[in-house]
Design an enzyme around this catalytic site. Structure first.
Site, PDB file in Angstrom:
ATOM      1  N   CYS A  79       2.227   3.387  12.822  1.00 47.62           N
ATOM      2  CA  CYS A  79       1.961   4.705  13.418  1.00 47.62           C
ATOM      3  C   CYS A  79       1.203   4.543  14.737  1.00 47.62           C
ATOM      4  O   CYS A  79       1.736   3.961  15.661  1.00 47.62           O
ATOM      5  CB  CYS A  79       1.236   5.615  12.427  1.00 47.62           C
ATOM      6  SG  CYS A  79       1.372   7.350  12.875  1.00 47.62           S
ATOM      7  N   HIS A 181       5.122   6.049   8.083  1.00 50.03           N
ATOM      8  CA  HIS A 181       4.120   5.476   7.191  1.00 50.03           C
ATOM      9  C   HIS A 181       4.788   4.761   6.016  1.00 50.03           C
ATOM     10  O   HIS A 181       5.142   5.409   5.035  1.00 50.03           O
ATOM     11  CB  HIS A 181       3.178   6.567   6.684  1.00 50.03           C
ATOM     12  CG  HIS A 181       2.225   7.025   7.733  1.00 50.03           C
ATOM     13  ND1 HIS A 181       1.022   6.397   7.971  1.00 50.03           N
ATOM     14  CD2 HIS A 181       2.320   8.000   8.665  1.00 50.03           C
ATOM     15  CE1 HIS A 181       0.409   6.975   8.986  1.00 50.03           C
ATOM     16  NE2 HIS A 181       1.178   7.965   9.430  1.00 50.03           N
ATOM     17  N   GLU A 183       3.490   2.985   3.803  1.00 47.46           N
ATOM     18  CA  GLU A 183       2.656   3.095   2.592  1.00 47.46           C
ATOM     19  C   GLU A 183       2.826   4.453   1.909  1.00 47.46           C
ATOM     20  O   GLU A 183       2.341   4.666   0.815  1.00 47.46           O
ATOM     21  CB  GLU A 183       1.186   2.804   2.940  1.00 47.46           C
ATOM     22  CG  GLU A 183       0.412   3.921   3.649  1.00 47.46           C
ATOM     23  CD  GLU A 183       0.693   4.064   5.139  1.00 47.46           C
ATOM     24  OE1 GLU A 183       1.688   3.479   5.633  1.00 47.46           O
ATOM     25  OE2 GLU A 183      -0.075   4.782   5.804  1.00 47.46           O
TER      26      GLU A 183
END
Lengths: 206, 253
Positions: A79, A181, A183
Protein backbone atom coordinates in the site's frame (compact mmCIF):
# COMPACT_ATOMS: atom_id res chain seq x y z
CA UNK A 1 13.54 -14.14 8.96
CA UNK A 2 11.54 -11.28 7.44
CA UNK A 3 11.80 -7.83 9.01
CA UNK A 4 8.53 -5.90 9.12
CA UNK A 5 9.60 -2.28 9.35
CA UNK A 6 7.91 -0.46 12.21
CA UNK A 7 8.25 3.25 11.58
CA UNK A 8 5.78 4.42 14.14
CA UNK A 9 2.55 4.62 12.21
CA UNK A 10 -0.26 2.15 11.92
CA UNK A 11 -0.97 -1.29 13.18
CA UNK A 12 1.35 -4.01 11.94
CA UNK A 13 -0.39 -6.85 13.72
CA UNK A 14 -2.42 -7.98 10.72
CA UNK A 15 0.63 -8.34 8.45
CA UNK A 16 2.56 -10.12 11.17
CA UNK A 17 -0.29 -12.58 11.81
CA UNK A 18 -0.74 -13.22 8.10
CA UNK A 19 2.92 -14.23 7.70
CA UNK A 20 2.70 -16.44 10.77
CA UNK A 21 -0.43 -18.08 9.39
CA UNK A 22 1.49 -19.21 6.30
CA UNK A 23 4.44 -20.34 8.38
CA UNK A 24 7.05 -17.62 8.02
CA UNK A 25 9.08 -16.13 10.81
CA UNK A 26 8.88 -12.37 11.13
CA UNK A 27 10.25 -9.69 13.37
CA UNK A 28 8.59 -6.30 13.80
CA UNK A 29 11.39 -3.83 14.22
CA UNK A 30 12.55 -0.25 13.83
CA UNK A 31 16.21 -1.12 14.29
CA UNK A 32 18.41 -0.47 11.23
CA UNK A 33 20.68 -3.37 12.28
CA UNK A 34 17.81 -5.86 12.45
CA UNK A 35 16.44 -4.66 9.12
CA UNK A 36 19.86 -5.05 7.55
CA UNK A 37 20.31 -8.54 9.05
CA UNK A 38 16.98 -9.95 7.85
CA UNK A 39 16.63 -12.21 4.76
CA UNK A 40 14.00 -9.90 3.35
CA UNK A 41 12.17 -6.73 4.29
CA UNK A 42 8.51 -5.84 4.36
CA UNK A 43 7.64 -2.17 4.29
CA UNK A 44 4.04 -1.74 5.40
CA UNK A 45 2.22 1.50 5.02
CA UNK A 46 -0.53 3.42 6.68
CA UNK A 47 -0.77 7.18 6.86
CA UNK A 48 0.70 9.94 4.74
CA UNK A 49 3.67 9.74 2.37
CA UNK A 50 5.59 12.72 3.75
CA UNK A 51 5.25 11.58 7.38
CA UNK A 52 6.33 8.05 6.48
CA UNK A 53 9.53 9.26 4.74
CA UNK A 54 10.22 11.59 7.68
CA UNK A 55 9.97 8.73 10.19
CA UNK A 56 12.08 6.35 8.08
CA UNK A 57 14.78 9.00 7.87
CA UNK A 58 14.60 9.85 11.57
CA UNK A 59 14.95 6.21 12.56
CA UNK A 60 17.99 5.90 10.31
CA UNK A 61 16.28 3.27 8.18
CA UNK A 62 16.84 4.72 4.70
CA UNK A 63 20.38 3.42 4.38
CA UNK A 64 19.65 -0.04 5.75
CA UNK A 65 16.72 -0.42 3.32
CA UNK A 66 18.88 0.57 0.37
CA UNK A 67 21.76 -1.58 1.61
CA UNK A 68 19.50 -4.61 1.88
CA UNK A 69 18.25 -4.07 -1.69
CA UNK A 70 21.83 -3.64 -2.94
CA UNK A 71 22.71 -7.02 -1.44
CA UNK A 72 19.97 -8.56 -3.55
CA UNK A 73 17.55 -9.28 -0.70
CA UNK A 74 13.83 -9.04 -1.50
CA UNK A 75 12.00 -5.88 -0.41
CA UNK A 76 8.21 -5.74 -0.52
CA UNK A 77 6.20 -2.58 0.04
CA UNK A 78 2.48 -2.81 0.78
CA UNK A 79 0.00 0.00 0.00
CA UNK A 80 1.72 3.24 1.09
CA UNK A 81 4.83 1.08 1.49
CA UNK A 82 4.66 0.37 -2.25
CA UNK A 83 4.25 4.06 -3.05
CA UNK A 84 7.33 4.89 -0.94
CA UNK A 85 9.45 2.76 -3.32
CA UNK A 86 8.89 5.31 -6.11
CA UNK A 87 10.69 8.57 -6.88
CA UNK A 88 8.19 11.11 -5.59
CA UNK A 89 4.60 11.70 -4.50
CA UNK A 90 2.19 14.59 -4.86
CA UNK A 91 0.37 13.67 -1.62
CA UNK A 92 0.02 16.96 0.31
CA UNK A 93 2.76 18.74 -1.63
CA UNK A 94 5.81 17.18 -3.22
CA UNK A 95 7.76 14.51 -1.39
CA UNK A 96 10.82 12.54 -2.43
CA UNK A 97 10.51 8.78 -2.05
CA UNK A 98 13.04 5.94 -1.83
CA UNK A 99 13.50 6.09 -5.61
CA UNK A 100 14.07 2.35 -5.95
CA UNK A 101 11.59 2.28 -8.85
CA UNK A 102 11.36 5.24 -11.24
CA UNK A 103 7.97 6.94 -11.32
CA UNK A 104 5.56 9.12 -9.40
CA UNK A 105 2.60 8.71 -7.07
CA UNK A 106 -0.55 10.55 -8.13
CA UNK A 107 -4.02 11.08 -6.73
CA UNK A 108 -7.04 9.52 -8.43
CA UNK A 109 -8.73 12.18 -10.53
CA UNK A 110 -12.30 12.05 -11.77
CA UNK A 111 -15.96 11.94 -10.90
CA UNK A 112 -15.97 8.62 -9.09
CA UNK A 113 -15.74 7.41 -5.52
CA UNK A 114 -12.39 8.11 -3.89
CA UNK A 115 -10.84 6.25 -2.07
CA UNK A 116 -11.22 3.03 -3.98
CA UNK A 117 -12.52 0.72 -1.24
CA UNK A 118 -13.25 -2.94 -1.76
CA UNK A 119 -12.44 -6.08 -3.71
CA UNK A 120 -11.29 -5.66 -7.27
CA UNK A 121 -10.24 -8.21 -9.84
CA UNK A 122 -6.49 -8.62 -10.16
CA UNK A 123 -5.31 -9.52 -13.65
CA UNK A 124 -1.91 -11.19 -13.89
CA UNK A 125 0.11 -9.62 -16.74
CA UNK A 126 3.41 -11.41 -16.36
CA UNK A 127 4.33 -14.63 -14.59
CA UNK A 128 6.39 -13.94 -11.47
CA UNK A 129 7.41 -15.93 -8.35
CA UNK A 130 5.35 -13.49 -6.24
CA UNK A 131 2.21 -14.43 -8.20
CA UNK A 132 2.77 -18.17 -8.20
CA UNK A 133 -0.34 -20.24 -7.56
CA UNK A 134 -2.79 -17.46 -8.38
CA UNK A 135 -5.74 -18.21 -10.64
CA UNK A 136 -6.95 -16.28 -13.62
CA UNK A 137 -9.64 -14.58 -11.52
CA UNK A 138 -8.21 -13.23 -8.30
CA UNK A 139 -9.94 -10.71 -6.11
CA UNK A 140 -8.00 -8.53 -3.74
CA UNK A 141 -8.90 -5.84 -1.22
CA UNK A 142 -7.91 -2.25 -2.00
CA UNK A 143 -8.15 0.93 0.07
CA UNK A 144 -6.35 3.88 -1.47
CA UNK A 145 -6.66 7.37 -2.94
CA UNK A 146 -3.25 7.48 -4.64
CA UNK A 147 -1.83 5.32 -7.43
CA UNK A 148 1.68 4.77 -8.76
CA UNK A 149 2.66 5.82 -12.26
CA UNK A 150 5.86 3.92 -13.12
CA UNK A 151 8.15 5.50 -15.72
CA UNK A 152 8.51 2.05 -17.26
CA UNK A 153 5.07 0.39 -17.37
CA UNK A 154 6.65 -3.04 -17.81
CA UNK A 155 7.31 -3.17 -14.05
CA UNK A 156 3.54 -3.70 -13.62
CA UNK A 157 3.12 -7.47 -13.28
CA UNK A 158 -0.55 -7.45 -12.22
CA UNK A 159 -3.22 -4.78 -12.32
CA UNK A 160 -6.85 -3.92 -11.68
CA UNK A 161 -9.26 -1.60 -13.38
CA UNK A 162 -10.74 1.36 -11.51
CA UNK A 163 -11.57 4.10 -14.00
CA UNK A 164 -8.27 3.24 -15.69
CA UNK A 165 -5.44 0.82 -15.00
CA UNK A 166 -4.39 0.60 -11.36
CA UNK A 167 -0.97 -1.03 -10.90
CA UNK A 168 -1.71 -3.78 -8.36
CA UNK A 169 1.68 -5.49 -8.19
CA UNK A 170 4.99 -4.09 -9.42
CA UNK A 171 8.39 -5.78 -9.62
CA UNK A 172 11.76 -4.29 -10.50
CA UNK A 173 14.73 -6.59 -9.87
CA UNK A 174 14.42 -7.55 -6.17
CA UNK A 175 12.07 -4.67 -5.27
CA UNK A 176 8.34 -5.42 -5.19
CA UNK A 177 5.21 -3.48 -4.40
CA UNK A 178 1.60 -4.46 -3.73
CA UNK A 179 -1.00 -1.69 -3.81
CA UNK A 180 -3.82 -3.67 -2.17
CA UNK A 181 -3.75 -5.33 1.23
CA UNK A 182 -2.63 -8.97 0.91
CA UNK A 183 -3.10 -9.43 4.66
CA UNK A 184 -6.80 -8.61 4.13
CA UNK A 185 -7.27 -10.42 0.83
CA UNK A 186 -8.06 -13.84 2.26
CA UNK A 187 -6.46 -16.86 0.55
CA UNK A 188 -5.18 -14.94 -2.51
CA UNK A 189 -3.29 -12.45 -0.34
CA UNK A 190 -1.96 -15.13 1.99
CA UNK A 191 -0.62 -17.04 -1.00
CA UNK A 192 1.31 -13.97 -2.15
CA UNK A 193 2.78 -13.41 1.32
CA UNK A 194 3.74 -17.08 1.40
CA UNK A 195 5.42 -16.64 -2.01
CA UNK A 196 7.34 -13.63 -0.70
CA UNK A 197 8.34 -15.53 2.43
CA UNK A 198 9.74 -18.34 0.30
CA UNK A 199 11.58 -15.89 -1.94
CA UNK A 200 13.25 -14.46 1.18
CA UNK A 201 14.23 -17.91 2.44
CA UNK A 202 15.56 -19.03 -0.89
CA UNK A 203 17.40 -15.76 -1.30
CA UNK A 204 16.11 -15.01 -4.77
CA UNK A 205 18.63 -12.81 -6.51
CA UNK A 206 18.08 -11.10 -9.77
CA UNK B 1 -13.84 -3.86 -11.88
CA UNK B 2 -14.54 -2.98 -8.26
CA UNK B 3 -17.10 -5.39 -6.83
CA UNK B 4 -20.08 -4.82 -4.53
CA UNK B 5 -19.46 -6.01 -0.99
CA UNK B 6 -21.61 -8.30 1.16
CA UNK B 7 -21.05 -7.65 4.86
CA UNK B 8 -22.45 -9.84 7.65
CA UNK B 9 -22.83 -8.02 10.96
CA UNK B 10 -23.11 -9.36 14.47
CA UNK B 11 -23.71 -7.97 17.94
CA UNK B 12 -21.28 -8.89 20.67
CA UNK B 13 -22.10 -8.52 24.36
CA UNK B 14 -19.59 -9.39 27.07
CA UNK B 15 -17.62 -11.47 24.61
CA UNK B 16 -20.47 -13.50 23.13
CA UNK B 17 -22.54 -13.14 20.00
CA UNK B 18 -25.94 -11.98 21.18
CA UNK B 19 -28.54 -12.92 18.62
CA UNK B 20 -28.81 -16.65 18.22
CA UNK B 21 -26.97 -17.86 15.23
CA UNK B 22 -29.09 -20.90 14.64
CA UNK B 23 -27.19 -22.86 12.04
CA UNK B 24 -23.86 -23.29 13.76
CA UNK B 25 -24.93 -24.88 16.99
CA UNK B 26 -23.81 -28.41 16.22
CA UNK B 27 -20.44 -27.99 14.63
CA UNK B 28 -19.15 -24.85 16.20
CA UNK B 29 -19.59 -22.58 19.16
CA UNK B 30 -22.05 -20.14 17.64
CA UNK B 31 -21.60 -17.77 20.54
CA UNK B 32 -17.93 -17.16 19.91
CA UNK B 33 -17.50 -14.12 17.65
CA UNK B 34 -14.09 -15.28 16.45
CA UNK B 35 -15.44 -18.66 15.29
CA UNK B 36 -18.30 -16.90 13.55
CA UNK B 37 -15.95 -14.46 11.85
CA UNK B 38 -13.80 -17.33 10.56
CA UNK B 39 -16.93 -19.12 9.34
CA UNK B 40 -18.06 -16.07 7.37
CA UNK B 41 -14.63 -15.55 5.79
CA UNK B 42 -14.81 -19.11 4.51
CA UNK B 43 -18.39 -18.54 3.32
CA UNK B 44 -17.23 -15.69 1.08
CA UNK B 45 -18.09 -12.60 3.13
CA UNK B 46 -16.23 -9.57 1.81
CA UNK B 47 -15.96 -7.83 5.12
CA UNK B 48 -17.34 -8.09 8.66
CA UNK B 49 -18.84 -5.70 11.18
CA UNK B 50 -18.70 -6.46 14.90
CA UNK B 51 -20.93 -4.28 17.05
CA UNK B 52 -19.92 -4.13 20.68
CA UNK B 53 -23.06 -3.64 22.74
CA UNK B 54 -21.27 -4.16 26.04
CA UNK B 55 -21.94 -1.61 28.71
CA UNK B 56 -19.34 -2.57 31.33
CA UNK B 57 -15.61 -1.89 31.54
CA UNK B 58 -14.85 -5.63 31.86
CA UNK B 59 -16.92 -6.30 28.76
CA UNK B 60 -14.90 -3.71 26.94
CA UNK B 61 -11.58 -5.39 27.64
CA UNK B 62 -13.11 -8.73 26.62
CA UNK B 63 -14.07 -7.09 23.34
CA UNK B 64 -10.49 -5.96 22.78
CA UNK B 65 -9.38 -9.55 23.28
CA UNK B 66 -11.91 -10.64 20.65
CA UNK B 67 -10.61 -8.05 18.21
CA UNK B 68 -7.07 -9.36 18.74
CA UNK B 69 -8.12 -12.98 18.30
CA UNK B 70 -10.11 -12.11 15.18
CA UNK B 71 -7.03 -10.44 13.66
CA UNK B 72 -5.02 -13.59 14.39
CA UNK B 73 -7.35 -15.81 12.39
CA UNK B 74 -9.43 -13.79 9.97
CA UNK B 75 -7.88 -12.29 6.85
CA UNK B 76 -10.63 -10.05 5.52
CA UNK B 77 -11.27 -6.48 6.67
CA UNK B 78 -13.36 -5.95 9.74
CA UNK B 79 -14.97 -2.97 11.40
CA UNK B 80 -15.74 -2.56 15.08
CA UNK B 81 -18.50 -0.25 16.27
CA UNK B 82 -20.43 0.50 19.41
CA UNK B 83 -19.67 2.86 22.24
CA UNK B 84 -16.85 4.73 20.53
CA UNK B 85 -16.82 8.25 21.88
CA UNK B 86 -13.21 9.41 22.03
CA UNK B 87 -9.93 9.35 20.11
CA UNK B 88 -8.60 6.96 22.74
CA UNK B 89 -11.37 4.44 21.91
CA UNK B 90 -10.46 4.58 18.21
CA UNK B 91 -6.77 4.13 18.97
CA UNK B 92 -7.42 1.17 21.26
CA UNK B 93 -9.61 -0.68 18.74
CA UNK B 94 -7.27 -0.10 15.80
CA UNK B 95 -4.28 -1.12 17.90
CA UNK B 96 -6.02 -4.38 18.74
CA UNK B 97 -6.18 -5.07 15.00
CA UNK B 98 -9.50 -3.79 13.64
CA UNK B 99 -9.26 -2.19 10.20
CA UNK B 100 -11.99 0.37 10.73
CA UNK B 101 -14.10 1.84 13.49
CA UNK B 102 -17.72 2.82 13.14
CA UNK B 103 -18.86 5.95 14.98
CA UNK B 104 -22.50 6.95 15.34
CA UNK B 105 -23.86 9.05 18.24
CA UNK B 106 -20.45 10.43 19.20
CA UNK B 107 -19.94 11.76 15.67
CA UNK B 108 -23.17 13.78 15.92
CA UNK B 109 -22.30 15.10 19.38
CA UNK B 110 -18.68 15.83 18.49
CA UNK B 111 -18.07 16.04 14.71
CA UNK B 112 -14.39 16.84 15.38
CA UNK B 113 -13.97 13.17 16.23
CA UNK B 114 -14.38 12.44 12.51
CA UNK B 115 -11.86 15.01 11.28
CA UNK B 116 -9.31 14.33 14.00
CA UNK B 117 -9.73 10.58 13.69
CA UNK B 118 -9.24 10.74 9.92
CA UNK B 119 -6.20 12.96 10.27
CA UNK B 120 -4.51 10.81 12.89
CA UNK B 121 -5.48 7.28 11.80
CA UNK B 122 -6.28 7.75 8.10
CA UNK B 123 -9.55 8.47 6.32
CA UNK B 124 -10.03 4.81 5.36
CA UNK B 125 -10.56 3.64 8.92
CA UNK B 126 -13.25 6.11 9.95
CA UNK B 127 -16.73 4.80 9.14
CA UNK B 128 -19.60 7.06 10.16
CA UNK B 129 -22.80 5.17 10.93
CA UNK B 130 -26.00 7.11 10.27
CA UNK B 131 -29.41 5.91 11.44
CA UNK B 132 -32.19 7.56 9.46
CA UNK B 133 -36.00 7.61 9.81
CA UNK B 134 -38.44 8.99 7.27
CA UNK B 135 -40.40 12.00 8.44
CA UNK B 136 -43.60 12.13 6.42
CA UNK B 137 -44.43 15.71 7.40
CA UNK B 138 -41.11 16.98 6.08
CA UNK B 139 -40.75 14.50 3.24
CA UNK B 140 -37.19 13.94 4.43
CA UNK B 141 -35.14 11.54 6.56
CA UNK B 142 -34.08 12.54 10.06
CA UNK B 143 -30.84 11.45 11.76
CA UNK B 144 -31.47 9.45 14.94
CA UNK B 145 -28.93 8.80 17.71
CA UNK B 146 -28.71 6.68 20.86
CA UNK B 147 -29.73 3.54 19.04
CA UNK B 148 -32.70 5.22 17.38
CA UNK B 149 -34.17 6.58 20.61
CA UNK B 150 -33.34 10.24 20.05
CA UNK B 151 -34.14 12.49 17.10
CA UNK B 152 -31.69 15.21 16.11
CA UNK B 153 -33.73 17.32 13.70
CA UNK B 154 -30.89 16.92 11.18
CA UNK B 155 -31.46 15.76 7.61
CA UNK B 156 -29.70 12.48 6.79
CA UNK B 157 -28.56 13.76 3.40
CA UNK B 158 -27.12 16.98 4.84
CA UNK B 159 -25.38 15.07 7.63
CA UNK B 160 -23.96 12.60 5.12
CA UNK B 161 -22.43 15.45 3.10
CA UNK B 162 -21.04 16.95 6.29
CA UNK B 163 -19.36 13.74 7.48
CA UNK B 164 -17.86 13.21 4.02
CA UNK B 165 -16.42 16.72 4.05
CA UNK B 166 -15.02 16.11 7.55
CA UNK B 167 -13.02 13.16 6.27
CA UNK B 168 -15.14 10.05 6.85
CA UNK B 169 -13.93 7.14 4.73
CA UNK B 170 -17.30 5.43 4.36
CA UNK B 171 -20.91 5.83 5.46
CA UNK B 172 -22.83 2.97 7.05
CA UNK B 173 -26.44 3.95 6.42
CA UNK B 174 -29.19 2.20 8.37
CA UNK B 175 -32.86 2.76 7.67
CA UNK B 176 -34.66 2.75 11.00
CA UNK B 177 -37.97 2.18 9.21
CA UNK B 178 -36.74 -0.91 7.37
CA UNK B 179 -34.50 -2.42 10.04
CA UNK B 180 -35.86 -5.78 11.14
CA UNK B 181 -38.76 -5.65 8.64
CA UNK B 182 -37.17 -7.99 6.11
CA UNK B 183 -38.97 -6.34 3.22
CA UNK B 184 -36.01 -4.67 1.61
CA UNK B 185 -33.51 -1.87 2.11
CA UNK B 186 -34.63 1.75 1.86
CA UNK B 187 -33.57 2.02 -1.77
CA UNK B 188 -34.60 5.66 -2.19
CA UNK B 189 -32.68 6.88 0.85
CA UNK B 190 -29.63 4.83 -0.12
CA UNK B 191 -29.59 6.27 -3.63
CA UNK B 192 -30.00 9.85 -2.40
CA UNK B 193 -27.10 9.50 0.03
CA UNK B 194 -24.90 7.62 -2.43
CA UNK B 195 -25.40 10.34 -5.04
CA UNK B 196 -24.82 13.13 -2.52
CA UNK B 197 -21.35 12.00 -1.43
CA UNK B 198 -18.18 10.82 -3.15
CA UNK B 199 -17.29 8.19 -0.53
CA UNK B 200 -18.64 4.61 -0.45
CA UNK B 201 -22.05 3.94 1.12
CA UNK B 202 -22.91 0.70 2.93
CA UNK B 203 -26.67 0.06 2.99
CA UNK B 204 -28.16 -1.54 6.08
CA UNK B 205 -31.56 -2.52 7.44
CA UNK B 206 -34.27 -4.57 5.79
CA UNK B 207 -32.55 -7.44 3.97
CA UNK B 208 -35.00 -10.36 3.82
CA UNK B 209 -34.14 -12.12 0.58
CA UNK B 210 -31.49 -12.14 -2.12
CA UNK B 211 -33.50 -9.87 -4.43
CA UNK B 212 -33.18 -7.07 -1.87
CA UNK B 213 -29.42 -7.01 -2.37
CA UNK B 214 -29.92 -6.66 -6.12
CA UNK B 215 -32.29 -3.71 -5.64
CA UNK B 216 -30.02 -1.82 -3.30
CA UNK B 217 -26.94 -2.31 -5.52
CA UNK B 218 -28.66 -1.31 -8.75
CA UNK B 219 -31.45 1.19 -7.97
CA UNK B 220 -29.97 2.15 -4.60
CA UNK B 221 -26.41 2.61 -5.93
CA UNK B 222 -24.98 1.17 -2.71
CA UNK B 223 -21.32 0.15 -2.70
CA UNK B 224 -21.87 -2.52 -0.07
CA UNK B 225 -24.78 -4.13 1.75
CA UNK B 226 -24.86 -5.24 5.36
CA UNK B 227 -27.13 -7.91 6.79
CA UNK B 228 -27.47 -9.83 10.04
CA UNK B 229 -30.35 -12.18 10.77
CA UNK B 230 -30.92 -13.28 7.16
CA UNK B 231 -27.45 -14.88 7.29
CA UNK B 232 -27.42 -15.89 10.94
CA UNK B 233 -30.73 -17.77 10.64
CA UNK B 234 -29.67 -19.26 7.33
CA UNK B 235 -32.63 -17.87 5.41
CA UNK B 236 -30.04 -17.49 2.70
CA UNK B 237 -26.26 -17.67 2.62
CA UNK B 238 -23.53 -15.30 1.51
CA UNK B 239 -22.73 -17.75 -1.30
CA UNK B 240 -26.32 -17.95 -2.49
CA UNK B 241 -26.71 -14.16 -2.54
CA UNK B 242 -23.44 -13.80 -4.41
CA UNK B 243 -24.16 -16.36 -7.10
CA UNK B 244 -27.61 -14.80 -7.63
CA UNK B 245 -26.08 -11.33 -8.03
CA UNK B 246 -23.42 -12.65 -10.39
CA UNK B 247 -26.09 -14.22 -12.56
CA UNK B 248 -27.91 -10.88 -12.65
CA UNK B 249 -24.73 -9.16 -13.88
CA UNK B 250 -23.68 -7.41 -10.68
CA UNK B 251 -19.89 -7.26 -10.13
CA UNK B 252 -19.22 -9.62 -7.24
CA UNK B 253 -16.12 -11.34 -5.89
Amino acid sequence: MIAIVDYGVGNLRSVQKAFEKVGHEVIVTSSPQEVAAADGVLLPGVGAFGDAMFHLKQLGLLDSLKQSVKQGKPLLGICLGMQLLFSASEEHGHHIGLNLIAGNVKRFKGKFKIPQVGWNELVVKQPHPLLEGLNKNNYVYYVHSYVVDPADRSVIIASSDYYGEVPGVVAFKNVYGIQFHPEKSSSVGLRMLDNFGRMCKEGVRS
Amino acid sequence: MLTKRIIPCFDVKNGRVVKNVSFLTNERDAGDPVELAAYYEEAGADELVLLDITASVEGRSTMMDIVRRTTDQVFIPFTVGGGISAMEDIREILKAGADKVSINTAAVKNPKLISEGAKRFGQQCIVVAIDGRYDRSKGDWEVLINGGRTGTGMSVIEWAKKVASLGAGEILLTSFDQDGQKDGYDVTLTRLVSEAVSIPVIASGGAGKKEHFYEVFTEGKADAALAASIFHFKETSVGEVKSYLKKKGVAIR
